[in-house]
Design an enzyme around this catalytic site. Structure first.
Site, PDB file in Angstrom:
ATOM      1  N   LYS A  52       0.838  -1.208   0.000  1.00 28.84           N
ATOM      2  CA  LYS A  52       0.000   0.000   0.000  1.00 28.84           C
ATOM      3  C   LYS A  52       0.873   1.259   0.000  1.00 28.84           C
ATOM      4  O   LYS A  52       0.610   2.214  -0.729  1.00 28.84           O
ATOM      5  CB  LYS A  52      -0.941  -0.009   1.223  1.00 28.84           C
ATOM      6  CG  LYS A  52      -2.028  -1.085   1.124  1.00 28.84           C
ATOM      7  CD  LYS A  52      -2.815  -1.277   2.424  1.00 28.84           C
ATOM      8  CE  LYS A  52      -3.771  -2.471   2.313  1.00 28.84           C
ATOM      9  NZ  LYS A  52      -4.542  -2.732   3.546  1.00 28.84           N
ATOM     10  N   GLN A  96      -4.269  -1.666   9.892  1.00 28.15           N
ATOM     11  CA  GLN A  96      -4.260  -2.988   9.268  1.00 28.15           C
ATOM     12  C   GLN A  96      -4.792  -4.046  10.237  1.00 28.15           C
ATOM     13  O   GLN A  96      -4.372  -4.108  11.394  1.00 28.15           O
ATOM     14  CB  GLN A  96      -2.831  -3.332   8.798  1.00 28.15           C
ATOM     15  CG  GLN A  96      -2.724  -4.596   7.972  1.00 28.15           C
ATOM     16  CD  GLN A  96      -3.391  -4.493   6.607  1.00 28.15           C
ATOM     17  OE1 GLN A  96      -3.544  -3.430   6.042  1.00 28.15           O
ATOM     18  NE2 GLN A  96      -3.821  -5.627   6.067  1.00 28.15           N
ATOM     19  N   ASP A 119     -10.657   2.942   4.650  1.00 31.24           N
ATOM     20  CA  ASP A 119     -10.980   1.514   4.593  1.00 31.24           C
ATOM     21  C   ASP A 119     -12.497   1.300   4.536  1.00 31.24           C
ATOM     22  O   ASP A 119     -12.962   0.195   4.223  1.00 31.24           O
ATOM     23  CB  ASP A 119     -10.441   0.799   5.839  1.00 31.24           C
ATOM     24  CG  ASP A 119      -9.227  -0.059   5.544  1.00 31.24           C
ATOM     25  OD1 ASP A 119      -9.062  -0.461   4.382  1.00 31.24           O
ATOM     26  OD2 ASP A 119      -8.458  -0.328   6.481  1.00 31.24           O
TER      27      ASP A 119
HETATM   28  N1  GUN Z   1      -6.796  -6.930   6.579  1.00 37.68           N
HETATM   29  C1  GUN Z   1      -7.206  -7.645   5.505  1.00 37.68           C
HETATM   30  N2  GUN Z   1      -7.752  -6.823   4.588  1.00 37.68           N
HETATM   31  C2  GUN Z   1      -7.686  -5.573   5.091  1.00 37.68           C
HETATM   32  C3  GUN Z   1      -8.090  -4.297   4.603  1.00 37.68           C
HETATM   33  O1  GUN Z   1      -8.649  -4.136   3.508  1.00 37.68           O
HETATM   34  N3  GUN Z   1      -7.833  -3.248   5.427  1.00 37.68           N
HETATM   35  C4  GUN Z   1      -7.242  -3.391   6.633  1.00 37.68           C
HETATM   36  N4  GUN Z   1      -7.053  -2.299   7.365  1.00 37.68           N
HETATM   37  N5  GUN Z   1      -6.866  -4.566   7.108  1.00 37.68           N
HETATM   38  C5  GUN Z   1      -7.090  -5.641   6.339  1.00 37.68           C
END
Ligand code: GUN
Length: 293
Positions: A52, A96, A119
């Site tokens: 990311k 995350q 998110d």
């Molecule tokens: N863990 C697995 N997928 C995601 C996501 O799209 N965002 C976040 N913050 N954590 C995750």
């Protein structure tokens, strides 16, 4: 059979975002800024967060990574979130998941300012999305919608079967596919661990979205000819022939199912890259809102 190429489509979307960033900066704005909070040392989480951050650099965003120990208390983490909420230099941030056991994911999700919740996990964003109002849509479902759109996949009146009811993928995906718009207007069935006659359900799908985290769960004999398959699974399976020691395996048995599918996403190179592009798109939206609320 045609591949729904997430890698190529994500690159196209990222090029568009990079062009937007140039225009945004030409107007005198600072670049959009995404922050990511990573708690602990989960290998998969480190990989995703790094991807990311790298994607931010590629499109001209600023980014920051807040790394915290897996022994952090909930109060300390909530304090870090508050700092990001109040930092005017940050347009959006993500925490995350998963988080260590001492921390409540619900409390964390509720603590994020919905205006910075790129998110789309906050109930305000999920609720607004369900009501067709402006909202941050969770990145994986948003990326899948973008992929279906860019391949002009017909969705109206189709039977869309979503495997899995997670808050991050299955649930929002089912809402998006049933909305009165394109892509959408599908008749949606969500399947989960209590679903009866699961194989019959899957066989009746015109569009199948598999998000259960069980490698090769969907086999060729479970799907009908001409199905459109979106595979959200990315389970790490030990593979000593790989440098990393593992490979990523989807929820769908690709070799079998691709023989019957009209369209199918590969793993890797399908939904994963689209998720990252959708997160960038959300951050761009957040930055534009900062300038013109
Ligand atoms: N863990 C697995 N997928 C995601 C996501 O799209 N965002 C976040 N913050 N954590 C995750």
């Amino acid at each position: 059979m045609r591949i729904l190429d997430g890698k190529e489509t994500s690159q196209a979307l990222r090029n568009e975002i990079a062009d937007e960033v140039v225009k945004f900066k030409e107007k005198g704005n600072r670049p959009p800024h995404l922050a990511a909070v990573l708690v602990g040392n989960n290998g998969a989480s480190i990989t995703y967060v790094n991807a990311k951050i790298k994607a931010c650099e590629e499109v001209g965003f600023s980014s920051s990574l807040v790394r915290l120990s897996d022994t952090i208390s909930q109060a300390e983490l909530l304090h870090e979130i508050d700092k990001l909420n109040n930092d005017p230099a940050i347009d959006g941030f993500i925490v995350q998941l998963p988080l260590p056991d001492q921390i409540s994911e619900k409390k964390v999700i509720m603590a994020v300012n919905p205006k910075k919740d790129v998110d789309g996990f906050h109930p305000q964003n999920l609720g607004r999305m369900a009501l067709n109002m402006h909202a941050f849509v969770p990145a994986t479902p948003a990326g899948i919608i973008e992929l279906l759109d860019r391949y002009n996949i017909e969705t109206g009146g189709k039977h869309c079967v979503v495997l899995g009811r997670s808050h991050i993928v299955g649930l929002p995906m089912s809402i998006l596919m049933s909305r009165n718009t394109y892509p959408g207007n599908a008749t949606v069935t969500i399947c989960h661990s209590h679903t009866r006659n699961l194989e019959d359900m899957i066989r009746s799908a015109d569009i199948l979205i598999a998000a259960v985290g069980r490698p090769n769960f969907v086999r060729g004999n479970m799907v009908k000819e001409g199905v459109v398959v979106v595979d959200v699974g990315i389970t790490r399976v030990v593979d000593t022939t790989k440098k990393s020691g593992y490979r990523l395996v989807g929820d769908v048995h690709f070799d079998e199912v691709s023989k019957k599918a009209a369209f199918i996403t590969p793993v890797p190179g399908g939904v994963g890259p689209m998720t990252i592009a959708a997160l960038l798109k959300n951050t761009m939206i957040g930055a534009r809102r900062r300038v013109k609320p």
